[in-house]
Scaffold this active site. Structure first.
Site, PDB file in Angstrom:
ATOM      1  N   ASP A  16       0.849  -1.195   0.000  1.00  0.00           N
ATOM      2  CA  ASP A  16       0.000   0.000   0.000  1.00  0.00           C
ATOM      3  C   ASP A  16       0.877   1.235   0.000  1.00  0.00           C
ATOM      4  O   ASP A  16       0.697   2.165  -0.791  1.00  0.00           O
ATOM      5  CB  ASP A  16      -0.923  -0.014   1.211  1.00  0.00           C
ATOM      6  CG  ASP A  16      -1.671  -1.338   1.341  1.00  0.00           C
ATOM      7  OD1 ASP A  16      -1.274  -2.164   2.177  1.00  0.00           O
ATOM      8  OD2 ASP A  16      -2.602  -1.549   0.562  1.00  0.00           O
ATOM      9  N   GLU A  54       1.918  -6.706  -5.137  1.00  0.00           N
ATOM     10  CA  GLU A  54       1.576  -5.881  -6.288  1.00  0.00           C
ATOM     11  C   GLU A  54       2.761  -5.097  -6.824  1.00  0.00           C
ATOM     12  O   GLU A  54       3.124  -5.234  -7.985  1.00  0.00           O
ATOM     13  CB  GLU A  54       0.418  -4.923  -5.955  1.00  0.00           C
ATOM     14  CG  GLU A  54       0.044  -3.991  -7.087  1.00  0.00           C
ATOM     15  CD  GLU A  54      -1.319  -3.317  -6.887  1.00  0.00           C
ATOM     16  OE1 GLU A  54      -1.520  -2.232  -7.441  1.00  0.00           O
ATOM     17  OE2 GLU A  54      -2.171  -3.903  -6.176  1.00  0.00           O
TER      18      GLU A  54
HETATM   19  O1  TRH Z   1       4.705  -5.951   0.718  1.00  0.00           O
HETATM   20  P1  TRH Z   1       3.724  -6.577  -0.185  1.00  0.00           P
HETATM   21  O2  TRH Z   1       3.380  -7.975   0.089  1.00  0.00           O
HETATM   22  O3  TRH Z   1       2.391  -5.714  -0.191  1.00  0.00           O
HETATM   23  C1  TRH Z   1       1.123  -6.288  -0.238  1.00  0.00           C
HETATM   24  C2  TRH Z   1       0.594  -6.133  -1.576  1.00  0.00           C
HETATM   25  O4  TRH Z   1       0.637  -4.840  -1.999  1.00  0.00           O
HETATM   26  C3  TRH Z   1      -0.843  -6.570  -1.664  1.00  0.00           C
HETATM   27  O5  TRH Z   1      -1.386  -6.263  -2.907  1.00  0.00           O
HETATM   28  C4  TRH Z   1      -1.626  -5.891  -0.649  1.00  0.00           C
HETATM   29  O6  TRH Z   1      -2.923  -6.403  -0.672  1.00  0.00           O
HETATM   30  C5  TRH Z   1      -0.994  -6.170   0.660  1.00  0.00           C
HETATM   31  O7  TRH Z   1       0.344  -5.656   0.675  1.00  0.00           O
HETATM   32  C6  TRH Z   1      -1.770  -5.521   1.714  1.00  0.00           C
HETATM   33  O8  TRH Z   1       4.248  -6.567  -1.689  1.00  0.00           O
HETATM   34  P2  TRH Z   1       4.474  -5.401  -2.743  1.00  0.00           P
HETATM   35  O9  TRH Z   1       3.181  -4.898  -3.251  1.00  0.00           O
HETATM   36  O10 TRH Z   1       5.417  -5.934  -3.699  1.00  0.00           O
HETATM   37  O11 TRH Z   1       5.157  -4.226  -1.927  1.00  0.00           O
HETATM   38  C7  TRH Z   1       6.475  -4.335  -1.470  1.00  0.00           C
HETATM   39  C8  TRH Z   1       7.173  -2.993  -1.569  1.00  0.00           C
HETATM   40  O12 TRH Z   1       8.441  -3.053  -0.890  1.00  0.00           O
HETATM   41  C9  TRH Z   1       7.493  -2.597  -3.011  1.00  0.00           C
HETATM   42  O13 TRH Z   1       7.253  -1.215  -3.204  1.00  0.00           O
HETATM   43  C10 TRH Z   1       8.984  -2.867  -3.138  1.00  0.00           C
HETATM   44  C11 TRH Z   1       9.445  -2.548  -1.752  1.00  0.00           C
HETATM   45  N1  TRH Z   1      10.742  -3.122  -1.356  1.00  0.00           N
HETATM   46  C12 TRH Z   1      11.770  -2.250  -1.040  1.00  0.00           C
HETATM   47  O14 TRH Z   1      11.622  -1.017  -1.163  1.00  0.00           O
HETATM   48  N2  TRH Z   1      12.953  -2.774  -0.610  1.00  0.00           N
HETATM   49  C13 TRH Z   1      13.200  -4.106  -0.500  1.00  0.00           C
HETATM   50  O15 TRH Z   1      14.282  -4.524  -0.108  1.00  0.00           O
HETATM   51  C14 TRH Z   1      12.116  -5.009  -0.849  1.00  0.00           C
HETATM   52  C15 TRH Z   1      12.318  -6.472  -0.752  1.00  0.00           C
HETATM   53  C16 TRH Z   1      10.896  -4.480  -1.251  1.00  0.00           C
END
Ligand code: TRH
Length: 377
Positions: free
Chosen positions: A17, A273
């Site tokens: 989010d 996402e």
């Molecule tokens: O963290 P998530 O599992 O978020 C989830 C999803 O958005 C899902 O749709 C939603 O319903 C739920 O939350 C509530 O996965 P997502 O969407 O990939 O978000 C991870 C974020 O973290 C993304 O912007 C990339 C970031 N990230 C970093 O900035 N640094 C890192 O080292 C890593 C591994 C990720």
């Protein structure tokens, strides 16, 4: 046309989010010159993505965006020209009342979760009638014409290709994370929720003819990894070798650095996402662990994306990739699925770049949002 925008983000769990709304806020400010205020109820999630941010501050400016802590006891403020309710997070009632009273009128948008399902195009842009003449519209990101498009910064693909063509830049980035690649080693990143299928995959990688370095940003998958490695603890910087598989635990890096991590790798396992989309922009083969939903609705979303992504692949490559994604989301059968996929690897590598190019040829989500507002005026 410079307008004021407010994006409301309620952090359900994890980082998606915050990841999606922070990325959108920055892009609206940087590329479209909009005045953007991001309301977030759990700034700590944002600090993981943007370490300069300070979770204790009620108000701060970062990267051209005004970040405001969304307080439980809402204090009235003047609504913006455009109010984006991210993922149906429920705006403060007092603010909705202020939006209804505001002149000129406010455009209210509900930014939905990304889905590849066919019905999305039919719902994108539909109005949702509100009291007191307020106009609210559903805004659906998507992979097809007729949707709101995908979050993609201007020049992103060009920057990514330039980085991937620059071996020194790649080596320097990895070195800064304490990672040095051995000759012939395949580089894989793993960002996942808990997954019972991990052990089967690691067994296959350890027995593989090709050596693999698996980079694992600290997070929810570490418990499964620690159990398979049978080690007492797994901290950032830890490194373990099992057969042909070398595993290194990385720190959680800032959002922009995570992009470069994906660009460095030959294969990326991602989730949710935002990371899912970033792995597609990386132009490399990927494995998606979709955010599980209680009623199993996530399987329809997974299959809907696969139906689009597998187009253009040979029957064997398509079947192998589908089997791998189903095994990963079912939490079983990863070993056999991974081994079966190796024969189609070269084709999957070409396909990943083709898919990225096809999706990048369409208008990006931020531009579509600004256009939607302009057309609404
Ligand atoms: O963290 P998530 O599992 O978020 C989830 C999803 O958005 C899902 O749709 C939603 O319903 C739920 O939350 C509530 O996965 P997502 O969407 O990939 O978000 C991870 C974020 O973290 C993304 O912007 C990339 C970031 N990230 C970093 O900035 N640094 C890192 O080292 C890593 C591994 C990720």
């Amino acid at each position: 046309m410079q307008a004021s925008w407010e994006i409301f983000c309620s952090v359900v769990d994890n980082y998606g989010d915050a990841g999606v709304t922070w990325r959108l806020a920055r892009q609206l400010a940087a590329e479209h010159g909009q005045r953007v205020r991001l309301w977030i109820d759990d700034p700590a999630a944002l600090v993981r993505l943007c370490p300069e941010a300070d979770a204790s501050l009620p108000q701060q400016w970062r990267e051209g965006v005004e970040i405001r802590r969304w307080p439980a006891d809402w204090q009235p403020v003047e609504p913006a020209d455009v109010v984006v309710e991210a993922f149906a997070c429920q705006l403060p009632e007092a603010h909705v009342a202020a939006m209804a009273a505001r002149r000129p009128r406010v455009l209210w948008l509900n930014l939905e979760y990304l889905s590849a399902e066919d019905w999305v195009g039919g719902c994108h842009g539909l109005p949702s009638l509100q009291p007191e003449g307020l106009e609210k519209f559903f805004f659906f990101p998507g992979f097809a014409e007729g949707t709101g498009g995908l979050l993609r910064e201007r020049g992103l693909i060009e920057r990514r290709r330039a980085f991937q063509a620059d071996a020194a830049a790649r080596a320097a980035f990895l070195q800064a994370l304490g990672v040095s690649l051995r000759p012939g080693e395949r580089l894989v990143s793993l960002f996942a929720y808990e997954n019972a299928g991990l052990a089967g995959w690691l067994e296959a990688l350890a027995a593989d003819a090709t050596p693999t370095l698996l980079l694992v940003p600290e997070g929810r998958i570490l418990g499964d990894l620690q159990r398979w490695l049978e080690v007492p603890a797994l901290a950032t910087g830890a490194e373990e070798q099992r057969g042909a598989l070398r595993i290194r635990v990385l720190p959680f890096v800032r959002q922009d650095a995570y992009d470069r991590l994906l660009w460095c790798c030959d294969f990326n396992a991602v989730r949710g996402e935002d990371s899912f989309l970033r792995a597609q922009w990386a132009g490399r083969p990927l494995l998606w662990q979709i955010y599980p939903q209680a009623d199993g609705a996530h399987w329809d979303k997974l299959e809907a994306f696969l139906d689009r992504y597998l187009e253009g692949l040979s029957p064997s490559a398509a079947a192998a990739l589908q089997a791998l994604w189903q095994a990963w989301n079912a939490g079983e059968g990863m070993g056999a699925a991974w081994t079966a996929l190796q024969d189609d690897w070269p084709e999957l590598v070409k396909h990943a770049e083709r898919w990225c190019a096809r999706q990048a040829a369409r208008p990006d989500l931020a531009a579509a949002l600004v256009q939607f507002y302009t057309d609404w005026l």
